[in-house]
Enzyme design. Structure first.
Site, PDB file in Angstrom:
ATOM      1  CG  HIS A 175     -38.604  59.666  47.791  1.00 31.66           C
ATOM      2  ND1 HIS A 175     -37.687  58.866  48.437  1.00 31.66           N
ATOM      3  CD2 HIS A 175     -39.021  58.956  46.719  1.00 31.66           C
ATOM      4  CE1 HIS A 175     -37.544  57.735  47.773  1.00 31.66           C
ATOM      5  NE2 HIS A 175     -38.345  57.757  46.727  1.00 31.66           N
ATOM      6  CE  LYS A 177     -41.554  55.702  48.960  1.00 32.66           C
ATOM      7  NZ  LYS A 177     -41.245  57.054  48.449  1.00 32.66           N
ATOM      8  CG  HIS A 401     -38.759  50.631  46.854  1.00 29.11           C
ATOM      9  ND1 HIS A 401     -39.512  51.447  47.667  1.00 29.11           N
ATOM     10  CD2 HIS A 401     -38.503  51.358  45.735  1.00 29.11           C
ATOM     11  CE1 HIS A 401     -39.719  52.606  47.068  1.00 29.11           C
ATOM     12  NE2 HIS A 401     -39.104  52.583  45.896  1.00 29.11           N
ATOM     13  CE  LYS A 403     -35.749  54.123  48.820  1.00 26.85           C
ATOM     14  NZ  LYS A 403     -36.978  53.463  48.374  1.00 26.85           N
TER      15      LYS A 403
END
Length: 543
Positions: A175, A177, A401, A403
């Site tokens: 996950h 990025k 989107h 966090k």
């Protein structure tokens, strides 16, 4: 390893805990690795290392002086459907990878659309660009993910490689990025970008995303070596990719990481028993260790906010949430209850319906509370939930989107620490400790933690303020808009001190304070439920 053509290399790599073998040179310390796209450098010889620390530190990014105009280390991504006035200081993908002197690019991500990415590369850079795309591959999936990416490469030069790291657990994901970008021949400079967006047009067009960018890092002088903790932690994280990143790790040793003012908070697949040296390396335990250093316990009037785009199964009781997640966010000791109960921002059904994409935004927002095993969790979690309110930030209709996790004082004016990360609220992302004292993390995640001490010449947090800002990086604009000066800082005994002379703006994606759900009206978005009511575009959501 599988190689299906001469154009690409597809690697399904099982993460190894062993270090890559050092690449040595008898000449000038650098050897060529054309596949990696870098000159690989082993760094100064041992005889040089002892005298480099002071010189390395002298290259650090200058700390902003009182009354100087610092820029936020956190950026929002541009929203295509909004006017320029709502995108001041925001960045798009082209701003990150569109420079004509881009020579090397490593992209680590969950979902990758290679043609979309390459459209944002400058035409002059494209013919010679050495690009690597790294994603995850589930065990027994027969390299499906890598083969999908392979099918996208036929229109591009032969210098693009696709790598897939093997995920051993059923619910694990890659996950992270993150980008490592090289500029100029050599390359002369590199930049690290940690963000929250998948490499797809959907994520970069009209969803709220966050980006942290390092300064462009220059090559070390012959008498320098890296003393940066960020450098050590970053290399340690990359070791989890095994041979995929061997060349990349070696390359990083050529560059000066001293200008970076951030703490790396990573997750990678691991299992460690209490007392083991790896026990606090990743996930919640890593975050807990860094937050605990800030000695904030006892500040019971502070606020902690977590904003996420996905919530997974946390258990039928709030034991994991309270005693592992909340304790880490507070930096609490094992025998102490959390001082501050976090507020969790997660979009309501109405937030999704009103977003620029309408119901389509729900594709990227996940919380299956309607599942039978999640019903007990939904009952206790609703007490912590807050809606997506972002009018002041200019992102009210750009569904989140992004966090982030943060701690702010009682006035909502001084940020104690701020975390931008890919990690949502899940056991796989943050890890879970068993009753036997074994801490396990399943997924790859990456984030950066910021706190005032990082921006002070002498690590004195009292000399620096992290200030929340909206729509631009100027705290004074925020104060004029609020018709008053910034509140004075207050010490733990209640006495007032002077407003901090050095102010570092932190660009906010949502409004403070958060807005709690209204009982009987607000429902958390659940993509597993059909919605017959039309969104603003006339669409419905059918499961």
């Amino acid at each position: 390893m599988a190689a299906n053509s001469s154009d690409i290399e597809i690697i399904a790599e099982v993460p190894s805990r062993k270090r890559p073998i050092e690449i040595l040179s008898d000449s000038d310390g650098c050897i060529s690795d054309s596949d990696a796209g870098f000159e690989i450098c082993e760094g100064p010889r041992p005889s040089q290392r002892a005298k480099t620390t002071a010189k390395a530190e002298s290259n650090a990014t200058p700390v902003p002086q009182p009354n100087s105009r610092a820029k936020s280390p956190i950026k929002l991504t541009k929203i295509e459907a909004l006017p320029a006035s709502e995108n001041i200081g925001a960045v798009g993908l082209r701003d990150l990878i569109g420079a004509p002197d881009l020579t090397t690019m490593w992209q680590f991500n969950f979902s990758i659309d290679i043609p979309f990415v390459m459209e944002h590369v400058h035409p002059r850079a494209l013919p010679t660009l050495k690009a690597h795309f790294v994603t995850g591959e589930k065990a027994g999936n027969n390299s499906k993910e890598a083969l999908v990416l392979q099918s996208m490469l036929c229109a591009y030069p032969k210098n693009i490689l696709v790598h897939a790291v093997l995920l051993q657990k059923r619910y694990a994901s890659h996950h992270t990025k993150m980008m490592v970008l090289g500029f100029g021949p050599g390359p002369a400079q590199i930049q690290i970008v940690i963000h929250t967006a998948n490499l797809t047009s959907f994520d970069w067009d009209n969803m709220t995303q966050g980006v942290w960018m390092s300064p462009r890092l220059t090559r070390l002088r012959p008498d320098q070596t890296n003393t940066s903790q960020f450098f050590s932690d970053f290399c340690e994280y990359l070791y989890n990719y095994g041979s995929i990143t061997t060349g990349l790790v070696q390359m990083l040793k050529c560059y000066d990481f001293a200008p970076i003012r951030a703490v790396l908070i990573a997750s990678a697949p691991c299992s460690a028993r209490r007392g083991n040296k790896d026990y606090a390396k990743y996930g919640l335990h890593r975050l807990h260790a860094e937050v605990a250093k800030l000695a904030l316990l006892g500040s019971t009037t502070d606020h902690i906010v977590a904003n996420v785009s996905a919530i997974s199964s946390l258990g039928p009781t709030n034991d994991y949430l309270t005693h592992q997640v909340f304790r880490a966010l507070n930096g609490s000791t094992a025998n102490r209850e959390p001082d501050v109960i976090p507020k969790i921002i997660f979009p309501t059904v109405q937030d999704v319906m009103d977003s620029l994409n309408g119901f389509d935004s729900g594709i990227a927002i996940h919380y299956r509370q309607s599942q039978f095993y999640m019903k007990a969790q939904a009952r206790y979690l609703k007490n912590y939930l807050h809606s997506w309110a972002a009018e002041r930030a200019g992102r009210a209709r750009a569904a989140p989107h992004i966090k982030t996790y943060l701690r702010v004082d009682s006035t909502w004016s001084h940020i104690k620490w701020f975390l931008l990360t890919s990690a949502n609220l899940s056991k796989q992302a943050w890890g879970i400790e068993s009753k036997a004292g074994v801490f396990e993390v399943q997924s790859f995640e990456l984030g950066v933690l910021l706190h005032p001490g990082l921006f002070s010449e002498n690590d004195d947090a009292a000399c620096v303020d992290l200030v929340p800002v909206w729509k631009n990086d100027d705290p004074e604009t925020q104060e004029r808009r609020n018709s008053g000066p910034a509140p004075a800082r207050t010490d733990t005994t209640g006495g007032a001190t002077a407003t901090s002379p050095v102010r570092i703006p932190i660009r906010m994606a949502y409004d403070l304070p958060p807005v709690p759900y209204v009982a009987g009206r607000d429902r958390a978005w659940d993509s597993g439920v059909s919605y017959e009511q039309e969104d603003w575009r006339g669409g419905t959501w059918q499961v």
